[in-house]
Design a protein around this motif. Structure first.
Motif, PDB file in Angstrom:
ATOM      1  N   ALA A  15       0.658  -1.045   0.102  1.00 34.98           N
ATOM      2  CA  ALA A  15       0.069  -0.073   0.138  1.00 34.98           C
ATOM      3  C   ALA A  15       0.873   1.209   0.035  1.00 34.98           C
ATOM      4  O   ALA A  15       0.612   2.175  -0.785  1.00 34.98           O
ATOM      5  N   PHE A  16       1.879   1.092   0.892  1.00 32.31           N
ATOM      6  CA  PHE A  16       2.514   2.578   0.718  1.00 32.31           C
ATOM      7  C   PHE A  16       3.680   2.721  -0.442  1.00 32.31           C
ATOM      8  O   PHE A  16       3.585   3.977  -0.745  1.00 32.31           O
ATOM      9  N   ALA A  17       3.981   1.451  -1.167  1.00 34.00           N
ATOM     10  CA  ALA A  17       4.370   1.789  -2.476  1.00 34.00           C
ATOM     11  C   ALA A  17       3.483   2.619  -3.423  1.00 34.00           C
ATOM     12  O   ALA A  17       3.974   3.516  -4.132  1.00 34.00           O
ATOM     13  N   ARG A  18       2.191   2.277  -3.143  1.00 29.95           N
ATOM     14  CA  ARG A  18       1.166   2.619  -4.022  1.00 29.95           C
ATOM     15  C   ARG A  18       0.902   4.363  -3.747  1.00 29.95           C
ATOM     16  O   ARG A  18       0.683   5.420  -4.572  1.00 29.95           O
ATOM     17  N   VAL A  19       1.093   4.527  -2.217  1.00 25.98           N
ATOM     18  CA  VAL A  19       1.030   5.987  -1.840  1.00 25.98           C
ATOM     19  C   VAL A  19       2.171   6.883  -2.188  1.00 25.98           C
ATOM     20  O   VAL A  19       1.923   8.033  -2.671  1.00 25.98           O
ATOM     21  N   ARG A  20       3.272   6.163  -2.228  1.00 24.89           N
ATOM     22  CA  ARG A  20       4.420   6.958  -2.887  1.00 24.89           C
ATOM     23  C   ARG A  20       4.179   7.428  -4.235  1.00 24.89           C
ATOM     24  O   ARG A  20       4.769   8.532  -4.686  1.00 24.89           O
ATOM     25  N   ALA A  21       3.743   6.791  -5.035  1.00 24.60           N
ATOM     26  CA  ALA A  21       3.538   7.002  -6.452  1.00 24.60           C
ATOM     27  C   ALA A  21       2.605   8.221  -6.526  1.00 24.60           C
ATOM     28  O   ALA A  21       2.985   8.993  -7.497  1.00 24.60           O
ATOM     29  N   ARG A  22       1.543   8.457  -5.827  1.00 24.28           N
ATOM     30  CA  ARG A  22       0.767   9.301  -5.686  1.00 24.28           C
ATOM     31  C   ARG A  22       0.901  10.693  -4.658  1.00 24.28           C
ATOM     32  O   ARG A  22       0.744  11.866  -4.941  1.00 24.28           O
ATOM     33  N   CYS A  23       1.751  10.257  -3.738  1.00 20.28           N
ATOM     34  CA  CYS A  23       2.086  11.306  -2.819  1.00 20.28           C
ATOM     35  C   CYS A  23       3.631  11.122  -2.414  1.00 20.28           C
ATOM     36  O   CYS A  23       3.867  10.551  -1.473  1.00 20.28           O
ATOM     37  N   PRO A  24       4.590  11.633  -3.273  1.00 16.16           N
ATOM     38  CA  PRO A  24       5.598  11.307  -3.112  1.00 16.16           C
ATOM     39  C   PRO A  24       6.575  11.854  -2.003  1.00 16.16           C
ATOM     40  O   PRO A  24       7.719  11.118  -1.870  1.00 16.16           O
ATOM     41  N   HIS A  25       6.003  12.749  -1.024  1.00 14.60           N
ATOM     42  CA  HIS A  25       6.777  12.895   0.117  1.00 14.60           C
ATOM     43  C   HIS A  25       6.435  12.135   1.356  1.00 14.60           C
ATOM     44  O   HIS A  25       6.970  12.512   2.493  1.00 14.60           O
ATOM     45  N   ALA A  26       5.662  11.273   1.009  1.00 15.11           N
ATOM     46  CA  ALA A  26       5.021  10.568   2.427  1.00 15.11           C
ATOM     47  C   ALA A  26       6.300   9.402   2.968  1.00 15.11           C
ATOM     48  O   ALA A  26       7.043   9.266   2.069  1.00 15.11           O
TER      49      ALA A  26
END
Length: 183
Positions: A15-26
């Protein structure tokens, strides 16, 4: 917390990999240890394979106050309880702690978590899975005012429903009710 393999936390990493693709500073903090060193190591290897080592921190076990400090400074807190017979009966302590800290939460369908989020509106409850977790996390990250409003509902709900004196009174009342029924 525990990073035990039975909790299936690799889905959080995906999930976090997907988050990083959309929210690169997460960034992601994984607080706790596995039941064995292999549990944590498997998650660390997955983070490495996905190229996320610069954005994920494994803290190991930390004092409770440190865990609360990390949670209080987080934009979103995640309470994943893998749907299983073993974990269905658990009480989501971390969910309550996050809510008490005023943080918006992303949790998955679980008997108690689902009910708490439905009553409190202090976060989002989604089906188990990397895509659902990522969508909810991104929704909260991309709408910080909405996320903060959700988080702000948590402390009052916890004070009204989950303080130990409140729980003790409810248990006492239920026992009295059961004893009256037996008379």
């Amino acid at each position: 917390g525990t990073l035990s393999a039975v909790r299936r936390l690799e889905d959080v990493i995906y999930a976090f990999a997907r988050v990083r693709a959309r929210c690169p500073h997460a960034t992601l903090y994984m607080v706790g240890e596995g039941d064995s060193p292999a549990d944590r190591r498997a998650l660390e290897r997955l983070v490495e394979e996905l190229g996320l080592t610069f954005a994920v921190t494994f803290t190991g076990f930390v004092p409770m106050e440190e865990a609360w400090r990390l949670a209080a400074g987080s934009a979103v807190c995640l309470s994943p309880f893998y749907p299983s017979r073993i974990l269905s009966s658990t009480s989501p302590t971390k969910l309550i702690e996050y809510m008490a800290l005023g943080r918006p939460v992303d949790c998955n369908d679980h008997p108690e978590q689902s009910a708490i989020i439905a009553q409190s509106h202090a976060g989002l409850c989604v089906p188990w899975g990397a895509e659902a977790f990522a969508d909810a996390i991104c929704r909260l990250l991309q709408n910080p005012a909405q996320a903060e409003a959700m988080g702000a509902r948590g402390p009052a709900w916890v004070a009204e429903h989950r303080r130990y004196d409140v729980i003790a009174r409810a248990v006492h009342a239920r026992y009295r009710e059961l004893l009256e029924d037996r008379r």
